[in-house]
Scaffold this motif. Sequence first.
Motif, PDB file in Angstrom:
ATOM      1  N   ILE A 164       0.843  -1.200   0.000  1.00 54.25           N
ATOM      2  CA  ILE A 164       0.000   0.000   0.000  1.00 54.25           C
ATOM      3  C   ILE A 164       0.876   1.247   0.000  1.00 54.25           C
ATOM      4  CG2 ILE A 164      -1.682   1.321   1.341  1.00 54.25           C
ATOM      5  CD1 ILE A 164      -2.846  -1.375   2.274  1.00 54.25           C
ATOM      6  N   ARG A 165       1.936   1.234   0.778  1.00 56.25           N
ATOM      7  CA  ARG A 165       2.861   2.372   0.809  1.00 56.25           C
ATOM      8  C   ARG A 165       3.404   2.653  -0.594  1.00 56.25           C
ATOM      9  NH1 ARG A 165       5.410   0.983   4.929  1.00 56.25           N
ATOM     10  NH2 ARG A 165       7.126  -0.230   4.073  1.00 56.25           N
ATOM     11  N   THR A 166       3.765   1.603  -1.314  1.00 54.14           N
ATOM     12  CA  THR A 166       4.266   1.768  -2.684  1.00 54.14           C
ATOM     13  C   THR A 166       3.174   2.319  -3.592  1.00 54.14           C
ATOM     14  OG1 THR A 166       5.869  -0.025  -2.412  1.00 54.14           O
ATOM     15  CG2 THR A 166       5.245   0.558  -4.662  1.00 54.14           C
ATOM     16  N   ALA A 167       1.962   1.788  -3.451  1.00 50.53           N
ATOM     17  CA  ALA A 167       0.852   2.216  -4.307  1.00 50.53           C
ATOM     18  C   ALA A 167       0.461   3.669  -4.059  1.00 50.53           C
ATOM     19  CB  ALA A 167      -0.350   1.304  -4.080  1.00 50.53           C
ATOM     20  N   LEU A 168       0.712   4.177  -2.875  1.00 55.35           N
ATOM     21  CA  LEU A 168       0.371   5.563  -2.559  1.00 55.35           C
ATOM     22  C   LEU A 168       1.190   6.564  -3.373  1.00 55.35           C
ATOM     23  CD1 LEU A 168      -0.009   5.381   1.324  1.00 55.35           C
ATOM     24  CD2 LEU A 168      -1.794   6.056  -0.280  1.00 55.35           C
ATOM     25  N   GLY A 169       2.370   6.162  -3.802  1.00 56.01           N
ATOM     26  CA  GLY A 169       3.202   7.063  -4.593  1.00 56.01           C
ATOM     27  C   GLY A 169       3.524   8.330  -3.837  1.00 56.01           C
ATOM     28  N   ASN A 286      -6.403  -5.465   9.178  1.00 55.95           N
ATOM     29  CA  ASN A 286      -6.541  -5.562   7.722  1.00 55.95           C
ATOM     30  C   ASN A 286      -7.732  -4.764   7.205  1.00 55.95           C
ATOM     31  OD1 ASN A 286      -4.572  -7.301   6.147  1.00 55.95           O
ATOM     32  ND2 ASN A 286      -4.902  -8.575   7.953  1.00 55.95           N
ATOM     33  N   ILE A 287      -8.778  -4.639   8.019  1.00 52.56           N
ATOM     34  CA  ILE A 287      -9.905  -3.783   7.625  1.00 52.56           C
ATOM     35  C   ILE A 287      -9.463  -2.319   7.613  1.00 52.56           C
ATOM     36  CG2 ILE A 287     -12.215  -2.985   8.254  1.00 52.56           C
ATOM     37  CD1 ILE A 287     -12.729  -5.810   9.367  1.00 52.56           C
ATOM     38  N   LEU A 288      -8.599  -1.929   8.553  1.00 54.30           N
ATOM     39  CA  LEU A 288      -8.041  -0.573   8.518  1.00 54.30           C
ATOM     40  C   LEU A 288      -7.285  -0.352   7.207  1.00 54.30           C
ATOM     41  CD1 LEU A 288      -8.811  -0.493  11.562  1.00 54.30           C
ATOM     42  CD2 LEU A 288      -6.670   0.734  11.933  1.00 54.30           C
ATOM     43  N   LEU A 289      -6.521  -1.353   6.778  1.00 53.82           N
ATOM     44  CA  LEU A 289      -5.820  -1.222   5.501  1.00 53.82           C
ATOM     45  C   LEU A 289      -6.822  -1.081   4.353  1.00 53.82           C
ATOM     46  CD1 LEU A 289      -2.857  -3.771   5.800  1.00 53.82           C
ATOM     47  CD2 LEU A 289      -2.877  -1.319   6.304  1.00 53.82           C
ATOM     48  N   ASP A 290      -7.943  -1.825   4.433  1.00 54.36           N
ATOM     49  CA  ASP A 290      -9.002  -1.672   3.423  1.00 54.36           C
ATOM     50  C   ASP A 290      -9.485  -0.227   3.382  1.00 54.36           C
ATOM     51  OD1 ASP A 290      -8.927  -4.441   2.980  1.00 54.36           O
ATOM     52  OD2 ASP A 290     -10.699  -4.834   4.216  1.00 54.36           O
ATOM     53  N   ASP A 291      -9.718   0.348   4.564  1.00 55.58           N
ATOM     54  CA  ASP A 291     -10.231   1.717   4.634  1.00 55.58           C
ATOM     55  C   ASP A 291      -9.230   2.726   4.078  1.00 55.58           C
ATOM     56  OD1 ASP A 291     -12.587   0.853   5.796  1.00 55.58           O
ATOM     57  OD2 ASP A 291     -11.958   1.294   7.853  1.00 55.58           O
ATOM     58  N   ILE A 292      -7.949   2.491   4.321  1.00 62.39           N
ATOM     59  CA  ILE A 292      -6.920   3.383   3.777  1.00 62.39           C
ATOM     60  C   ILE A 292      -6.905   3.296   2.260  1.00 62.39           C
ATOM     61  CG2 ILE A 292      -4.430   3.797   3.638  1.00 62.39           C
ATOM     62  CD1 ILE A 292      -4.313   2.810   6.590  1.00 62.39           C
ATOM     63  N   GLU A 293      -6.989   2.076   1.730  1.00 61.96           N
ATOM     64  CA  GLU A 293      -7.039   1.904   0.272  1.00 61.96           C
ATOM     65  C   GLU A 293      -8.252   2.613  -0.312  1.00 61.96           C
ATOM     66  OE1 GLU A 293      -4.879  -2.424  -0.427  1.00 61.96           O
ATOM     67  OE2 GLU A 293      -7.005  -2.373   0.121  1.00 61.96           O
ATOM     68  N   ALA A 294      -9.408   2.462   0.339  1.00 58.90           N
ATOM     69  CA  ALA A 294     -10.627   3.093  -0.172  1.00 58.90           C
ATOM     70  C   ALA A 294     -10.510   4.611  -0.130  1.00 58.90           C
ATOM     71  CB  ALA A 294     -11.824   2.634   0.653  1.00 58.90           C
ATOM     72  N   ALA A 295      -9.949   5.151   0.948  1.00 58.75           N
ATOM     73  CA  ALA A 295      -9.823   6.603   1.076  1.00 58.75           C
ATOM     74  C   ALA A 295      -8.948   7.187  -0.021  1.00 58.75           C
ATOM     75  CB  ALA A 295      -9.244   6.957   2.455  1.00 58.75           C
ATOM     76  N   TYR A 296      -7.935   6.436  -0.433  1.00 61.26           N
ATOM     77  CA  TYR A 296      -6.998   6.926  -1.459  1.00 61.26           C
ATOM     78  C   TYR A 296      -7.331   6.398  -2.852  1.00 61.26           C
ATOM     79  CZ  TYR A 296      -3.909   9.189   1.895  1.00 61.26           C
ATOM     80  OH  TYR A 296      -3.380  10.037   2.838  1.00 61.26           O
ATOM     81  N   GLY A 297      -8.423   5.677  -2.984  1.00 61.09           N
ATOM     82  CA  GLY A 297      -8.836   5.177  -4.296  1.00 61.09           C
ATOM     83  C   GLY A 297      -7.873   4.148  -4.872  1.00 61.09           C
ATOM     84  N   LEU A 298      -7.267   3.322  -4.004  1.00 61.64           N
ATOM     85  CA  LEU A 298      -6.308   2.312  -4.454  1.00 61.64           C
ATOM     86  C   LEU A 298      -7.004   0.988  -4.719  1.00 61.64           C
ATOM     87  CD1 LEU A 298      -3.465   2.960  -1.846  1.00 61.64           C
ATOM     88  CD2 LEU A 298      -3.701   3.958  -4.130  1.00 61.64           C
ATOM     89  N   ALA A 299      -6.408   0.201  -5.581  1.00 65.89           N
ATOM     90  CA  ALA A 299      -6.890  -1.163  -5.796  1.00 65.89           C
ATOM     91  C   ALA A 299      -6.612  -1.990  -4.550  1.00 65.89           C
ATOM     92  CB  ALA A 299      -6.193  -1.786  -7.012  1.00 65.89           C
ATOM     93  N   SER A 300      -7.481  -2.946  -4.279  1.00 60.88           N
ATOM     94  CA  SER A 300      -7.326  -3.774  -3.078  1.00 60.88           C
ATOM     95  C   SER A 300      -6.100  -4.664  -3.171  1.00 60.88           C
ATOM     96  CB  SER A 300      -8.568  -4.648  -2.875  1.00 60.88           C
ATOM     97  OG  SER A 300      -8.392  -5.535  -1.792  1.00 60.88           O
ATOM     98  N   THR A 301      -5.372  -4.773  -2.082  1.00 66.84           N
ATOM     99  CA  THR A 301      -4.236  -5.674  -2.003  1.00 66.84           C
ATOM    100  C   THR A 301      -4.581  -6.959  -1.262  1.00 66.84           C
ATOM    101  OG1 THR A 301      -3.511  -4.450  -0.035  1.00 66.84           O
ATOM    102  CG2 THR A 301      -2.480  -3.863  -2.133  1.00 66.84           C
ATOM    103  N   ARG A 302      -5.856  -7.180  -1.016  1.00 63.71           N
ATOM    104  CA  ARG A 302      -6.292  -8.403  -0.332  1.00 63.71           C
ATOM    105  C   ARG A 302      -5.915  -9.628  -1.150  1.00 63.71           C
ATOM    106  NH1 ARG A 302      -8.592  -9.077   4.964  1.00 63.71           N
ATOM    107  NH2 ARG A 302      -9.789  -7.213   5.447  1.00 63.71           N
TER     108      ARG A 302
END
Length: 302
Positions: A164-169, A286-302
């Motif tokens: 996720i850190r990488t995907a955030l750019g 892991n749900i927190l990670l889901d929420d971070i991905e959703a907030a930043y519009g990232l694809a799921s890493t699940r």
Amino acid sequence: MIRTVIAAAAVATLVSGAAAAHEITHAMGVTDVPDNPQRIVVLTNEGTEALLAVGVVPVGAVESWKGNPWYDYLMPQMGEVTLLGTEGDPNLELIATLEPDLILGSKVRQEKIYEQLSAIAPTVLTETLGAVWQENLAVYAGAVGQAEAGEAVIAAFDTRAAAIRTALGEKASDTVSLVRISPARTRMYFKDSFPGVVIDAVGLARPATQDRQEFAEDLTRERIPELAADRIFYFSPDPNDAEAEANLSDWLQDPLWLGLDAVKAGSAQRVDDAIWVAAGGIFAANILLDDIEAAYGLASTR
């Protein structure tokens, strides 16, 4: 990364009759624990999540905070599990009827009844809850003979957070503010909290007001400007609670809140209070990670 584990895993093998056991050093001392416990009672939601994550279903567990009786994401795995009351008031008589060979809990919740629990079965307590959830997971996994599985679960979380850190750019340099808005007390959450640890794992920064190795601090509405950050995650008690919702509305309509850049930019998100504050386990993380991905519009890493 796992910090220093509160309790070492098996440090010695013992033989008592025909049953092999190992010593676990934990928050209350040293306890001989069966090598292959079959009937496990767990007295925190964090512990329940840890056991399920390593493939172990307890015979009994306390309810999740405001669960029904457990959080929805745990319910499919809890069908045969006996409900044992709350973390603060587990049913000792019912625990005894389950004839457990191991009891897991936390000193911060069960210190006062440790002797009673130990009279029922070997009991292992971690020191506290929250920011130390990874260390505690390692303790629980080791106690049930699943140390390697526990390490794998934590490694998978760390790998996902890094992805996720990488995907955030360029957004990886964002500052993130955490606040719980409640009628009883409103708090800013710092780095030494459950959500703070997850935010840190992703590599997101904290504003100077929250960049502290502490848990949390009470906040009044006059201090709303201290929540300034690139992104705000806020949480509040049960949305079906009229008092909590009215209080939250007052905060969200306050001119100081409306003046925050993150609010004006649409970068303030409400997230689930129970998951972000109370659950404290690997599933919740892991749900927190889901929420971070959703907030930043990232694809799921699940």
